[in-house]
Design a protein around this motif. Structure first.
Motif, PDB file in Angstrom:
ATOM      1  N   ALA A  21      41.207  34.293  28.813  1.00  0.00           N
ATOM      2  CA  ALA A  21      40.723  33.264  29.739  1.00  0.00           C
ATOM      3  C   ALA A  21      40.513  33.836  31.135  1.00  0.00           C
ATOM      4  CB  ALA A  21      41.704  32.098  29.781  1.00  0.00           C
ATOM      5  N   VAL A  22      41.443  34.661  31.592  1.00  0.00           N
ATOM      6  CA  VAL A  22      41.302  35.258  32.926  1.00  0.00           C
ATOM      7  C   VAL A  22      40.154  36.264  32.926  1.00  0.00           C
ATOM      8  CG1 VAL A  22      42.436  36.573  34.754  1.00  0.00           C
ATOM      9  CG2 VAL A  22      43.731  34.851  33.481  1.00  0.00           C
ATOM     10  N   GLN A  23      39.994  37.001  31.842  1.00  0.00           N
ATOM     11  CA  GLN A  23      38.880  37.953  31.749  1.00  0.00           C
ATOM     12  C   GLN A  23      37.540  37.222  31.794  1.00  0.00           C
ATOM     13  OE1 GLN A  23      38.992  41.533  31.607  1.00  0.00           O
ATOM     14  NE2 GLN A  23      36.924  40.994  32.240  1.00  0.00           N
ATOM     15  N   LYS A  24      37.445  36.088  31.118  1.00  0.00           N
ATOM     16  CA  LYS A  24      36.213  35.286  31.170  1.00  0.00           C
ATOM     17  C   LYS A  24      35.938  34.805  32.589  1.00  0.00           C
ATOM     18  CE  LYS A  24      36.258  33.601  26.426  1.00  0.00           C
ATOM     19  NZ  LYS A  24      36.390  32.423  25.544  1.00  0.00           N
ATOM     20  N   ALA A  25      36.983  34.401  33.298  1.00  0.00           N
ATOM     21  CA  ALA A  25      36.807  33.977  34.693  1.00  0.00           C
ATOM     22  C   ALA A  25      36.316  35.142  35.541  1.00  0.00           C
ATOM     23  CB  ALA A  25      38.108  33.410  35.244  1.00  0.00           C
ATOM     24  N   CYS A  26      36.846  36.333  35.298  1.00  0.00           N
ATOM     25  CA  CYS A  26      36.385  37.534  36.020  1.00  0.00           C
ATOM     26  C   CYS A  26      34.917  37.803  35.725  1.00  0.00           C
ATOM     27  CB  CYS A  26      37.197  38.758  35.610  1.00  0.00           C
ATOM     28  SG  CYS A  26      38.831  38.834  36.315  1.00  0.00           S
ATOM     29  N   ASN A  27      34.559  37.735  34.456  1.00  0.00           N
ATOM     30  CA  ASN A  27      33.179  38.014  34.050  1.00  0.00           C
ATOM     31  C   ASN A  27      32.201  37.016  34.657  1.00  0.00           C
ATOM     32  OD1 ASN A  27      34.179  40.114  32.515  1.00  0.00           O
ATOM     33  ND2 ASN A  27      34.052  39.002  30.579  1.00  0.00           N
ATOM     34  N   THR A  29      32.537  35.652  37.576  1.00  0.00           N
ATOM     35  CA  THR A  29      32.616  35.739  39.034  1.00  0.00           C
ATOM     36  C   THR A  29      31.922  37.005  39.498  1.00  0.00           C
ATOM     37  OG1 THR A  29      34.758  34.630  38.947  1.00  0.00           O
ATOM     38  CG2 THR A  29      34.187  35.730  41.000  1.00  0.00           C
ATOM     39  N   GLU A  30      30.948  36.836  40.375  1.00  0.00           N
ATOM     40  CA  GLU A  30      30.201  37.979  40.871  1.00  0.00           C
ATOM     41  C   GLU A  30      31.097  38.874  41.724  1.00  0.00           C
ATOM     42  OE1 GLU A  30      26.252  38.653  43.589  1.00  0.00           O
ATOM     43  OE2 GLU A  30      26.337  36.896  42.291  1.00  0.00           O
ATOM     44  N   ASN A  31      31.001  40.163  41.502  1.00  0.00           N
ATOM     45  CA  ASN A  31      31.757  41.173  42.259  1.00  0.00           C
ATOM     46  C   ASN A  31      33.273  40.998  42.171  1.00  0.00           C
ATOM     47  OD1 ASN A  31      29.356  42.408  43.181  1.00  0.00           O
ATOM     48  ND2 ASN A  31      29.212  40.904  44.823  1.00  0.00           N
ATOM     49  N   ALA A  32      33.752  40.497  41.040  1.00  0.00           N
ATOM     50  CA  ALA A  32      35.200  40.337  40.864  1.00  0.00           C
ATOM     51  C   ALA A  32      35.667  41.252  39.750  1.00  0.00           C
ATOM     52  CB  ALA A  32      35.534  38.896  40.527  1.00  0.00           C
ATOM     53  N   TYR A  33      36.835  41.821  39.952  1.00  0.00           N
ATOM     54  CA  TYR A  33      37.385  42.702  38.935  1.00  0.00           C
ATOM     55  C   TYR A  33      38.902  42.658  38.992  1.00  0.00           C
ATOM     56  CZ  TYR A  33      38.701  46.902  36.403  1.00  0.00           C
ATOM     57  OH  TYR A  33      39.279  47.778  35.523  1.00  0.00           O
ATOM     58  N   LEU A  34      39.499  42.468  37.836  1.00  0.00           N
ATOM     59  CA  LEU A  34      40.932  42.636  37.685  1.00  0.00           C
ATOM     60  C   LEU A  34      41.123  43.685  36.591  1.00  0.00           C
ATOM     61  CD1 LEU A  34      42.280  38.963  37.771  1.00  0.00           C
ATOM     62  CD2 LEU A  34      42.611  40.718  39.506  1.00  0.00           C
ATOM     63  N   ALA A  35      41.931  44.672  36.866  1.00  0.00           N
ATOM     64  CA  ALA A  35      42.188  45.737  35.895  1.00  0.00           C
ATOM     65  C   ALA A  35      42.921  45.165  34.676  1.00  0.00           C
ATOM     66  CB  ALA A  35      43.027  46.826  36.540  1.00  0.00           C
ATOM     67  N   PRO A  36      42.752  45.802  33.526  1.00  0.00           N
ATOM     68  CA  PRO A  36      43.460  45.339  32.323  1.00  0.00           C
ATOM     69  C   PRO A  36      44.969  45.199  32.539  1.00  0.00           C
ATOM     70  CG  PRO A  36      41.832  46.988  31.726  1.00  0.00           C
ATOM     71  CD  PRO A  36      41.860  46.924  33.230  1.00  0.00           C
ATOM     72  N   GLU A  37      45.550  46.087  33.349  1.00  0.00           N
ATOM     73  CA  GLU A  37      46.987  45.998  33.633  1.00  0.00           C
ATOM     74  C   GLU A  37      47.315  44.727  34.409  1.00  0.00           C
ATOM     75  OE1 GLU A  37      45.148  48.777  34.944  1.00  0.00           O
ATOM     76  OE2 GLU A  37      45.394  49.802  33.031  1.00  0.00           O
ATOM     77  N   ALA A  75      42.773  37.462  44.035  1.00  0.00           N
ATOM     78  CA  ALA A  75      41.480  37.265  43.371  1.00  0.00           C
ATOM     79  C   ALA A  75      41.114  35.781  43.456  1.00  0.00           C
ATOM     80  CB  ALA A  75      41.548  37.741  41.933  1.00  0.00           C
ATOM     81  N   PHE A  76      40.882  35.310  44.669  1.00  0.00           N
ATOM     82  CA  PHE A  76      40.679  33.883  44.908  1.00  0.00           C
ATOM     83  C   PHE A  76      39.423  33.339  44.229  1.00  0.00           C
ATOM     84  CE2 PHE A  76      43.100  35.504  48.598  1.00  0.00           C
ATOM     85  CZ  PHE A  76      44.302  34.861  48.318  1.00  0.00           C
ATOM     86  N   ASP A  77      38.353  34.126  44.203  1.00  0.00           N
ATOM     87  CA  ASP A  77      37.130  33.682  43.530  1.00  0.00           C
ATOM     88  C   ASP A  77      37.353  33.568  42.021  1.00  0.00           C
ATOM     89  OD1 ASP A  77      35.773  33.513  45.923  1.00  0.00           O
ATOM     90  OD2 ASP A  77      34.869  35.510  45.733  1.00  0.00           O
ATOM     91  N   VAL A  78      38.130  34.476  41.467  1.00  0.00           N
ATOM     92  CA  VAL A  78      38.452  34.426  40.034  1.00  0.00           C
ATOM     93  C   VAL A  78      39.307  33.181  39.778  1.00  0.00           C
ATOM     94  CG1 VAL A  78      39.607  35.574  38.117  1.00  0.00           C
ATOM     95  CG2 VAL A  78      38.288  36.914  39.750  1.00  0.00           C
ATOM     96  N   ALA A  79      40.248  32.899  40.652  1.00  0.00           N
ATOM     97  CA  ALA A  79      41.099  31.703  40.487  1.00  0.00           C
ATOM     98  C   ALA A  79      40.255  30.443  40.501  1.00  0.00           C
ATOM     99  CB  ALA A  79      42.162  31.655  41.578  1.00  0.00           C
ATOM    100  N   ARG A  80      39.304  30.404  41.420  1.00  0.00           N
ATOM    101  CA  ARG A  80      38.417  29.234  41.504  1.00  0.00           C
ATOM    102  C   ARG A  80      37.623  29.086  40.210  1.00  0.00           C
ATOM    103  NH1 ARG A  80      35.792  30.702  45.808  1.00  0.00           N
ATOM    104  NH2 ARG A  80      37.450  30.002  47.169  1.00  0.00           N
ATOM    105  N   GLN A  81      37.123  30.186  39.688  1.00  0.00           N
ATOM    106  CA  GLN A  81      36.349  30.159  38.434  1.00  0.00           C
ATOM    107  C   GLN A  81      37.255  29.774  37.266  1.00  0.00           C
ATOM    108  OE1 GLN A  81      32.993  30.669  38.341  1.00  0.00           O
ATOM    109  NE2 GLN A  81      33.106  30.012  36.231  1.00  0.00           N
ATOM    110  N   TYR A  82      38.483  30.259  37.244  1.00  0.00           N
ATOM    111  CA  TYR A  82      39.429  29.929  36.186  1.00  0.00           C
ATOM    112  C   TYR A  82      39.712  28.427  36.170  1.00  0.00           C
ATOM    113  CZ  TYR A  82      43.787  29.617  33.567  1.00  0.00           C
ATOM    114  OH  TYR A  82      44.746  29.258  32.655  1.00  0.00           O
ATOM    115  N   ILE A  83      39.841  27.846  37.345  1.00  0.00           N
ATOM    116  CA  ILE A  83      40.121  26.410  37.449  1.00  0.00           C
ATOM    117  C   ILE A  83      38.989  25.593  36.848  1.00  0.00           C
ATOM    118  CG2 ILE A  83      40.409  24.505  39.081  1.00  0.00           C
ATOM    119  CD1 ILE A  83      41.874  26.580  40.906  1.00  0.00           C
TER     120      ILE A  83
END
Length: 84
Positions: A21-27, A29-37, A75-83
């Motif tokens: 779910a978090v990976q989908k939110a990253c994908n 979100t433009e210019n957002a990246y969270l490492a697998p770790e 990763a505030f933009d990712v959080a917004r997308q996750y919501i």
């Protein structure tokens, strides 16, 4: 550990669902990246907190914990997308 789904059914906790779910939110979100770790750390922390509660946890409670952990990663933009 069990989670309580929105329809009231109980299901086994699965950290992979949080990671996905978090990976989908990253994908999404433009210019957002969270490492697998980072994704794994988020899921592991939520699992730890849920286990510490010692009861079945609702999906909504888990979502709140995930949001908090995404924001802790700055990763505030990712959080917004996750919501959404």
């Amino acid at each position: 550990m069990k989670i309580i789904k929105r329809n009231g059914a109980e299901e086994s906790f699965d950290t992979l669902k949080i990671v996905n779910a978090v990976q989908k939110a990253c994908n999404a979100t433009e210019n957002a990246y969270l490492a697998p770790e980072q994704l794994t750390d988020i899921a592991d922390y939520v699992e730890y907190k849920c286990n510490k509660l010692g009861r079945a946890v609702s999906v909504e409670e888990i979502q709140d914990m995930v949001e908090d952990q995404i924001m802790n990663q700055r990763a505030f933009d990712v959080a917004r997308q996750y919501i959404t």
